[in-house]
Design an enzyme around this catalytic site. Structure first.
Site, mmCIF file in Angstrom:
data_model
loop_
_atom_site.group_PDB
_atom_site.id
_atom_site.type_symbol
_atom_site.label_atom_id
_atom_site.label_comp_id
_atom_site.label_asym_id
_atom_site.label_seq_id
_atom_site.Cartn_x
_atom_site.Cartn_y
_atom_site.Cartn_z
ATOM 1 N NE ARG A 211 -3.504 -2.345 2.948
ATOM 2 C CZ ARG A 211 -3.360 -3.588 3.662
ATOM 3 N NH1 ARG A 211 -1.880 -3.694 3.870
ATOM 4 N NH2 ARG A 211 -4.226 -4.412 3.635
ATOM 5 C CG HIS A 319 -5.313 0.593 -3.682
ATOM 6 N ND1 HIS A 319 -4.785 0.577 -2.494
ATOM 7 C CD2 HIS A 319 -6.360 -0.314 -3.456
ATOM 8 C CE1 HIS A 319 -5.102 -0.770 -1.807
ATOM 9 N NE2 HIS A 319 -6.253 -0.876 -2.383
ATOM 10 N NE ARG A 322 -3.390 -4.227 -0.801
ATOM 11 C CZ ARG A 322 -2.742 -4.868 0.064
ATOM 12 N NH1 ARG A 322 -1.473 -4.986 -0.031
ATOM 13 N NH2 ARG A 322 -3.398 -5.758 0.982
ATOM 14 C CG HIS A 345 -6.124 -9.443 1.999
ATOM 15 N ND1 HIS A 345 -6.203 -10.181 0.926
ATOM 16 C CD2 HIS A 345 -5.889 -8.061 1.820
ATOM 17 C CE1 HIS A 345 -6.304 -9.297 -0.115
ATOM 18 N NE2 HIS A 345 -6.276 -7.950 0.525
ATOM 19 C CE1 TYR A 354 -8.688 -22.311 2.286
ATOM 20 C CE2 TYR A 354 -9.646 -21.726 4.234
ATOM 21 C CZ TYR A 354 -9.397 -21.225 2.932
ATOM 22 O OH TYR A 354 -9.587 -20.263 2.360
#
Length: 372
Positions: A211, A319, A322, A345, A354
């Site tokens: 960012r 942005h 990204r 995130h 998983y």
């Protein structure tokens, strides 16, 4: 056997009957008992918690006293929402507090602020949400989500029986701008079209997914540039609060991460550090045009706009780089866990349950995206 439990505030007593009695000393310095006893201790404690909340909000009246309309009106949506924001100071970032205050004072409270909290209805919230300017969908969704969260706390405080913020899709954000995904060649072309001191911004965002605030906060020691590893570690981000730049932790815990970079970036980054970065291990990597201090985003925005137009993407935003990085990684074979880890995130830990992402795999992916 009867017993008494003393708490930080209030008292719960088990009666010989097995039921529980709750009492507390109020602001009037008199002891007040609950109007009835409780079958479970947790219910007695819940009643005490509700009474304490009313005291904190300044709208307490002695149990059993005649309702006072003036006191009832004191606990408006505005009073409760501002108190909620005040209590959130310690757990939210300064920039988030500023944003939330703006949503409350400019969007929520002018219409709903004078409504007594206990009388706020779902139709009123629905009418308010429908009346927001549709030209700002993201802002409207954020304001609604904030109000819904505040009212959820009011439900937990037992000041509302149910949350009146029940607008279907009210917090859904509809994009006004469709993100542009550049190829690796286009990212390099964009970097070449920028003034030399800003080229590294496009490369770190376009190949590392950083960012802009994270790039502003990078120090020399955050870059690892060796034969064995080329990477950047995100430890902080820059935000602007009340007209001042503040160096703070990134958006979330997941944002604290090390991102492998394509080895082809190493000579570019080394040249940038020699020519433009501040000296010392703690020197800023991207520096204001004067050669010192945090660069203002506006200083990059105009050159970026011209460079984007010159490569045929006039609507490109910083942005979007990204988004470009994540797309490149996905095309190179990254799993969901790889993408979550690289992007920082908040759901990365959930994805890791998983599927797994290793440093060696990420380094190989970083090398591969350079060639796309």
């Amino acid at each position: 056997m009867a017993g008494t439990t003393r708490r930080g505030w209030g008292m719960v007593r088990r009666l010989p009957s097995g039921r529980y009695q709750a009492s507390y000393v109020g602001p009037d310095l008199a002891r007040h008992n609950a109007p009835s006893t409780f079958a479970a201790k947790v219910d007695a404690e819940g009643w005490l918690g509700q009474q304490r909340r009313l005291v904190d909000l300044g709208v307490w009246t002695p149990p059993g006293a005649e309702p006072n309309e003036d006191d009832h009106d004191k606990l408006t949506v505005a009073v409760y929402a501002r108190r909620w924001l005040e209590e959130a100071q310690g757990r939210l970032k300064p920039r988030t507090i500023v944003l939330y205050r703006g949503y409350l004072e400019n969007l929520v409270l002018p219409d709903l602020g004078d409504v007594p909290l206990a009388e706020l209805t779902a139709p009123e919230v629905r009418r308010w949400r429908a009346g927001l300017d549709p030209a700002y969908p993201t802002r409207n969704a954020n304001a609604y989500a904030l109000l819904r969260g505040i009212l959820a706390q009011a439900v937990d405080d037992e000041l509302l029986p149910a949350n009146p913020a029940r607008v279907r899709g009210g917090a859904v954000k509809h994009r006004k701008h469709e993100p542009v995904a550049l190829t690796a060649a286009e990212i390099r072309e964009l970097a070449a079209a920028l003034p030399k001191r800003w080229a590294v911004v496009a490369l770190l965002a376009g190949f590392g997914g950083l960012r802009i605030g994270e790039i502003q906060g990078l120090r020399r020691r955050d870059l690892t540039l060796t034969d064995a590893e080329v990477s950047v570690t995100v430890r902080r981000a820059v935000v602007r609060v009340a007209g001042e730049w503040r160096m703070d932790r990134p958006k979330s815990r997941a944002s604290l991460r090390t991102v492998p970079l394509p080895p082809g970036l190493r000579p570019v980054l080394e040249a940038h550090l020699r020519e433009f970065a501040e000296p010392g291990r703690d020197g800023l990597v991207v520096v204001a045009a004067g050669g010192k201090g945090v660069v203002h985003r506006d200083s990059i925005a105009e050159p970026f706009k011209r460079a984007a137009a010159s490569i045929g993407h006039p609507t490109l935003r910083i942005h979007d780089l990204r988004h470009s990085a994540l797309t490149l990684w996905g095309n190179a074979g990254a799993t969901l866990a790889d993408l979550m880890t690289m992007a920082g995130h908040t759901s990365a830990s959930m994805a890791a349950r998983y599927t797994h992402s290793t440093a060696a795999r990420n380094a190989a992916l970083a090398a591969k995206v350079w060639e796309q």
